[in-house]
Design an enzyme around this catalytic site. Structure first.
Site, PDB file in Angstrom:
ATOM      1  N   ASP A 104       0.820  -1.064   0.158  1.00 31.54           N
ATOM      2  CA  ASP A 104       0.166   0.081  -0.118  1.00 31.54           C
ATOM      3  C   ASP A 104       0.723   1.187   0.040  1.00 31.54           C
ATOM      4  OD1 ASP A 104      -2.165  -1.588   0.316  1.00 31.54           O
ATOM      5  OD2 ASP A 104      -2.398  -1.463   2.251  1.00 31.54           O
TER       6      ASP A 104
HETATM    7  N1  URA Z   1      -0.927  -5.938   3.793  1.00 33.97           N
HETATM    8  C1  URA Z   1      -1.626  -4.796   3.843  1.00 33.97           C
HETATM    9  O1  URA Z   1      -2.791  -4.425   4.443  1.00 33.97           O
HETATM   10  N2  URA Z   1      -1.098  -3.885   3.305  1.00 33.97           N
HETATM   11  C2  URA Z   1       0.219  -3.957   2.710  1.00 33.97           C
HETATM   12  O2  URA Z   1       0.712  -2.978   1.804  1.00 33.97           O
HETATM   13  C3  URA Z   1       0.460  -5.263   2.515  1.00 33.97           C
HETATM   14  C4  URA Z   1      -0.031  -6.332   3.387  1.00 33.97           C
END
Ligand code: URA
Length: 241
Positions: A104
């Site tokens: 993310d």
């Molecule tokens: N899980 C999440 O919630 N976000 C990420 O970036 C990676 C794994």
């Protein structure tokens, strides 16, 4: 491998296909010391010596980088508005690099960047359960009940619950610190797993993917090439699965 001269140069980032064709026709490129004005000339990438305006151009089929992704950049190959993880790889040679899996925008940590699509496809296949290890800070107390729930798999609103995951509590407090190992890569998986047990992730960082760990000498935004051994481990990981 045998490829056309214009593709060779374009792959190595010396310009778009149309630009390098012009350079070749204008006599700016030599093959084994002789000027070649035909863009379609077949090149043996292992044997032939290519020079562009007198500078040798070695051919790299695959590139592999480890990036410590900083918060605030997107895990995409290109984006009109946002800085992407590929923009951070200043020494890249090849066009067509992409991240293996996404983090993310606000997540930090290990991201492997390559142009080896086959390897990426296999490592990301939902059938192959490649370990991903995360460090996270969680708002509120993380408890042994959470550990048990995660070890059974939790309902995060998808068709199926998650696979069993290993939750290790480093510190349980107003802001807890944990390590979590998951074997899938569902969208926002870590955040959704904690949401499913009534908690919120306030910081997330990936530490490991398969047998490759984030180099702790890399500050957020820094990267390095994977070593041959790391590439080997990723490739053999793929065969182990
Ligand atoms: N899980 C999440 O919630 N976000 C990420 O970036 C990676 C794994």
């Amino acid at each position: 491998m045998k490829i056309r001269l214009d593709k060779y140069l374009a792959d190595m980032g010396l310009g778009a296909r149309s630009q390098v064709k012009k350079e070749i026709r204008d006599g700016g490129v030599t093959v084994n010391g002789a000027v070649t004005r035909r863009p379609e000339t077949k090149i043996d990438t292992e044997q032939d010596e290519i020079a562009f305006h007198g500078e040798p151009v070695a051919y790299t089929e695959y590139e592999y980088y480890m990036l410590n992704k900083p918060a605030g950049v997107v895990s995409a190959s290109s984006d009109r508005q946002e800085t992407t993880v590929i923009d951070l790889i200043g020494e890249r040679k090849r066009n067509g690099l992409f991240p293996i899996g996404r983090l993310d925008k606000d997540t930090e940590g290990l991201l492997i960047i390559t142009n080896n699509g086959e390897l990426a496809h296999r490592l990301l296949s939902p059938k192959k359960h490649v370990d991903k290890v995360y460090f996270a800070r969680i708002k509120g107390y993380v408890t042994e009940t959470d550990v048990e729930n995660f070890s059974r798999g939790v309902d995060i609103g998808d068709e199926k619950p998650t696979l069993p995951a290993e939750l290790f509590i480093c510190r349980s407090d107003d802001i807890s610190e944990i390590r979590l190992t998951i074997r899938e890569g569902r969208f926002h998986q870590v955040k959704r797993m904690f949401r499913a047990v009534g908690k919120e992730v306030v910081y997330l960082k990936r530490l490991r993917m398969g047998d490759v760990s984030l180099d702790d000498g890399l500050m957020p935004g820094e990267y390095r090439r994977l070593t041959e051994e790391e590439v080997e481990r990723l490739c053999s990981q793929e065969k182990k699965l």
